[in-house]
Structures are given as C-alpha cells and as structure tokens.
Write a protein that holds these residues in place. Structure first.
Motif, PDB file in Angstrom:
ATOM      1  N   PHE A  43       8.317   2.910  16.057  1.00 18.60           N
ATOM      2  CA  PHE A  43       7.713   1.689  16.603  1.00 18.60           C
ATOM      3  C   PHE A  43       6.684   2.062  17.660  1.00 18.60           C
ATOM      4  O   PHE A  43       6.698   3.161  18.221  1.00 18.60           O
ATOM      5  CB  PHE A  43       8.772   0.761  17.210  1.00 18.60           C
ATOM      6  CG  PHE A  43       9.420   1.310  18.459  1.00 18.60           C
ATOM      7  CD1 PHE A  43       8.926   1.007  19.721  1.00 18.60           C
ATOM      8  CD2 PHE A  43      10.511   2.161  18.370  1.00 18.60           C
ATOM      9  CE1 PHE A  43       9.511   1.535  20.864  1.00 18.60           C
ATOM     10  CE2 PHE A  43      11.107   2.695  19.509  1.00 18.60           C
ATOM     11  CZ  PHE A  43      10.607   2.375  20.754  1.00 18.60           C
TER      12      PHE A  43
ATOM     13  N   PHE B  37       5.357  -0.115   6.561  1.00 18.14           N
ATOM     14  CA  PHE B  37       5.288  -0.467   7.974  1.00 18.14           C
ATOM     15  C   PHE B  37       4.505  -1.762   8.163  1.00 18.14           C
ATOM     16  O   PHE B  37       3.706  -2.151   7.317  1.00 18.14           O
ATOM     17  CB  PHE B  37       4.652   0.671   8.798  1.00 18.14           C
ATOM     18  CG  PHE B  37       3.302   1.116   8.306  1.00 18.14           C
ATOM     19  CD1 PHE B  37       2.138   0.509   8.745  1.00 18.14           C
ATOM     20  CD2 PHE B  37       3.201   2.161   7.397  1.00 18.14           C
ATOM     21  CE1 PHE B  37       0.893   0.924   8.304  1.00 18.14           C
ATOM     22  CE2 PHE B  37       1.964   2.586   6.937  1.00 18.14           C
ATOM     23  CZ  PHE B  37       0.804   1.962   7.389  1.00 18.14           C
TER      24      PHE B  37
ATOM     25  N   PHE C 172      14.508   0.458  11.340  1.00 20.96           N
ATOM     26  CA  PHE C 172      13.147   0.978  11.471  1.00 20.96           C
ATOM     27  C   PHE C 172      13.212   2.381  12.064  1.00 20.96           C
ATOM     28  O   PHE C 172      14.003   2.662  12.946  1.00 20.96           O
ATOM     29  CB  PHE C 172      12.225   0.052  12.276  1.00 20.96           C
ATOM     30  CG  PHE C 172      12.718  -0.372  13.633  1.00 20.96           C
ATOM     31  CD1 PHE C 172      12.319   0.299  14.784  1.00 20.96           C
ATOM     32  CD2 PHE C 172      13.566  -1.460  13.773  1.00 20.96           C
ATOM     33  CE1 PHE C 172      12.755  -0.097  16.030  1.00 20.96           C
ATOM     34  CE2 PHE C 172      14.008  -1.872  15.029  1.00 20.96           C
ATOM     35  CZ  PHE C 172      13.605  -1.193  16.162  1.00 20.96           C
TER      36      PHE C 172
ATOM     37  N   THR D   1       4.239  -2.342  16.304  1.00 19.63           N
ATOM     38  CA  THR D   1       4.186  -1.835  14.939  1.00 19.63           C
ATOM     39  C   THR D   1       5.583  -1.306  14.624  1.00 19.63           C
ATOM     40  O   THR D   1       6.153  -0.554  15.413  1.00 19.63           O
ATOM     41  CB  THR D   1       3.132  -0.724  14.807  1.00 19.63           C
ATOM     42  OG1 THR D   1       1.835  -1.315  14.969  1.00 19.63           O
ATOM     43  CG2 THR D   1       3.220  -0.049  13.450  1.00 19.63           C
ATOM     44  N   PHE D   2       6.128  -1.746  13.507  1.00 19.25           N
ATOM     45  CA  PHE D   2       7.451  -1.302  13.055  1.00 19.25           C
ATOM     46  C   PHE D   2       7.279  -0.436  11.820  1.00 19.25           C
ATOM     47  O   PHE D   2       6.639  -0.859  10.851  1.00 19.25           O
ATOM     48  CB  PHE D   2       8.335  -2.496  12.690  1.00 19.25           C
ATOM     49  CG  PHE D   2       8.741  -3.347  13.855  1.00 19.25           C
ATOM     50  CD1 PHE D   2       9.911  -3.082  14.549  1.00 19.25           C
ATOM     51  CD2 PHE D   2       7.971  -4.430  14.252  1.00 19.25           C
ATOM     52  CE1 PHE D   2      10.308  -3.878  15.620  1.00 19.25           C
ATOM     53  CE2 PHE D   2       8.354  -5.238  15.314  1.00 19.25           C
ATOM     54  CZ  PHE D   2       9.526  -4.962  16.002  1.00 19.25           C
TER      55      PHE D   2
ATOM     56  N   LYS E 233       9.299   1.128   8.883  1.00 14.45           N
ATOM     57  CA  LYS E 233      10.567   1.196   8.156  1.00 14.45           C
ATOM     58  C   LYS E 233      10.718   2.558   7.485  1.00 14.45           C
ATOM     59  O   LYS E 233      11.795   3.145   7.469  1.00 14.45           O
ATOM     60  CB  LYS E 233      10.628   0.075   7.118  1.00 14.45           C
ATOM     61  CG  LYS E 233      11.906   0.045   6.328  1.00 14.45           C
ATOM     62  CD  LYS E 233      11.925  -1.117   5.359  1.00 14.45           C
ATOM     63  CE  LYS E 233      13.216  -1.133   4.549  1.00 14.45           C
ATOM     64  NZ  LYS E 233      13.267  -2.265   3.614  1.00 14.45           N
TER      65      LYS E 233
ATOM     66  N   LEU F  62      13.133  -5.311  20.654  1.00 16.39           N
ATOM     67  CA  LEU F  62      12.678  -5.178  19.266  1.00 16.39           C
ATOM     68  C   LEU F  62      13.932  -5.131  18.406  1.00 16.39           C
ATOM     69  O   LEU F  62      14.840  -4.342  18.682  1.00 16.39           O
ATOM     70  CB  LEU F  62      11.875  -3.892  19.060  1.00 16.39           C
ATOM     71  CG  LEU F  62      10.678  -3.631  19.970  1.00 16.39           C
ATOM     72  CD1 LEU F  62       9.998  -2.330  19.569  1.00 16.39           C
ATOM     73  CD2 LEU F  62       9.702  -4.775  19.925  1.00 16.39           C
TER      74      LEU F  62
ATOM     75  N   TYR G 164      11.299  -7.944  11.190  1.00 16.31           N
ATOM     76  CA  TYR G 164      11.557  -7.567  12.577  1.00 16.31           C
ATOM     77  C   TYR G 164      10.950  -8.616  13.498  1.00 16.31           C
ATOM     78  O   TYR G 164      10.017  -9.326  13.122  1.00 16.31           O
ATOM     79  CB  TYR G 164      10.934  -6.208  12.890  1.00 16.31           C
ATOM     80  CG  TYR G 164      11.291  -5.138  11.890  1.00 16.31           C
ATOM     81  CD1 TYR G 164      12.558  -4.571  11.876  1.00 16.31           C
ATOM     82  CD2 TYR G 164      10.364  -4.714  10.951  1.00 16.31           C
ATOM     83  CE1 TYR G 164      12.892  -3.599  10.950  1.00 16.31           C
ATOM     84  CE2 TYR G 164      10.687  -3.736  10.023  1.00 16.31           C
ATOM     85  CZ  TYR G 164      11.951  -3.182  10.025  1.00 16.31           C
ATOM     86  OH  TYR G 164      12.288  -2.226   9.113  1.00 16.31           O
TER      87      TYR G 164
ATOM     88  N   HIS H 130       8.857   5.421  19.764  1.00 13.26           N
ATOM     89  CA  HIS H 130      10.066   6.174  19.423  1.00 13.26           C
ATOM     90  C   HIS H 130       9.897   7.643  19.789  1.00 13.26           C
ATOM     91  O   HIS H 130       8.782   8.125  19.957  1.00 13.26           O
ATOM     92  CB  HIS H 130      10.342   6.048  17.920  1.00 13.26           C
ATOM     93  CG  HIS H 130       9.203   6.526  17.069  1.00 13.26           C
ATOM     94  ND1 HIS H 130       8.048   5.792  16.895  1.00 13.26           N
ATOM     95  CD2 HIS H 130       9.031   7.661  16.355  1.00 13.26           C
ATOM     96  CE1 HIS H 130       7.216   6.466  16.119  1.00 13.26           C
ATOM     97  NE2 HIS H 130       7.784   7.609  15.768  1.00 13.26           N
TER      98      HIS H 130
END
Length: 197
Positions: free
Chosen positions: A78, A152, A75, A144-145, A147, A69, A50, A116
């Motif tokens: 986030f 993550f 993902f 911070t992503f 998945k 993003l 990402y 999110h």
C-alpha cells in the motif's frame, strides 16, 4: 555464439524479473505523485475491495487523526497519503504506529506518506496522520492497494476531512484584561445606582 545468446537471455530475463518484483520493500518514492506501482500492468478499474477511514471528519492545525486501511481481501502492499481535495502533493506527516509492517516515505517532506515494509499479506493497518501547522484546506486520504503484483487499485479515496475554521474564531466570552482598568468606575456607578434605589 551460444554463450552470447545465453548471456543476453539472462540480461533480459533479469531485467524483467526486476520490473515484476520491484518495491516489495515498500520504497516507492518514484510513485509519490501518480501513486501507480511500477508493475508493468495497468491498475484495476473496478470498485476496490478496500476502504480508507479517518477517525475524524474535521481537523485543526497540528491535530492527529488515525487513518485505517482495510478490506475484505488481503493486500500485499500500500501507499497512503493525505492530499488537499483535488490536489497532487502530500500534506502533513505520518507517525508510524507499527514499524514492523509500515514505514514513512519522503513524498513532500519526511514521513509525508506511509507504505508497506514487505509483501506480507494485510487486511487492516493503521497510521497516525499529523496535520500541518497551518490550514491545508479540505483534504482526503488516498491509498494505492496492491493485492498482487498484477492486481492493484490506485488512489482509492476516503471521505473528505474538512478544516475546522471554528477552532480559530475569536470568542466573545474570553477574558479582556482591559476591563480591570474600568473596574473602579464600574463599582462607583454601581454604588450610586444602589443608593438611589
């Protein structure tokens, strides 16, 4: 005795379930500083699939920047902040551009971060960052992503966005109202010079 064992099993199992499924709604304010989700596992150390891009590489106080993003993988969650380069506190505020999938968080003031709203898979999301009213210095966007609950990446960084110092320098071409006081003298001297030419 069997009832007590069954009750203890439910209690422990329920707590484990809460740890694993926490923050599906994106209310991750306990993670504001370290940006680490409370998923019970460590973050990935490989290069994240990402990235974060900003619509501008400089900013002035109060200016708006679109932050995107995106990635090659979906993902589920986030957490996005702007921070001074090397800093730990969120700066500026975010304007939410799509309230159905993202929300503002109070990490260092209202809407100083965005996350999110559900675990719906995303490959791309945008938010609008509004710079503070005074310089925060050079900064970077960090995210911070997530998945999946067990996969993550923490504090993925954008390129640096530098503070635009030239926007606040004094301009030599600006109009000086004091010149009007000297206008008669200027015209008088100009008239004399014209007479002698």
């Amino acid at each position: 005795m069997e009832k007590l064992s069954f009750f203890l099993f439910l209690l422990i199992g329920g707590n484990f379930l809460l740890v694993v499924t926490c923050y599906q709604n994106g209310q991750v304010t306990p993670s504001c500083i370290n940006m680490i989700p409370n998923h019970g596992v460590s973050a990935q150390t490989t290069l994240a699939p990402y990235n974060i891009t900003a619509s501008k590489n400089t900013y002035s106080p109060g200016e708006k920047i679109t932050v995107t993003l995106q990635g090659s993988d979906v993902f589920e969650g986030f957490l996005l902040q702007a921070r001074t380069a090397g800093g730990t506190a969120a700066v500026g505020t975010f304007t939410i551009t799509n309230a159905t999938i993202s929300q503002g968080l109070d990490c260092n003031g209202p809407n100083s971060a965005v996350s999110h709203k559900s675990s719906t898979g995303l490959t791309n999301i945008q938010a609008t960052w509004v710079a503070p009213s005074s310089s925060a210095g050079d900064l970077e966007f960090r995210a911070t992503f997530v998945k999946s609950k067990l996969t993550f990446w923490v504090q993925v960084k954008s390129s640096q966005v530098t503070f635009n110092t030239t926007a606040f320098g004094s301009s030599s071409s600006s109009f000086n109202p004091n010149i009007m006081l000297h206008l008669p003298l200027i015209l008088f001297v100009s008239g004399i010079l014209m007479c002698y030419n």
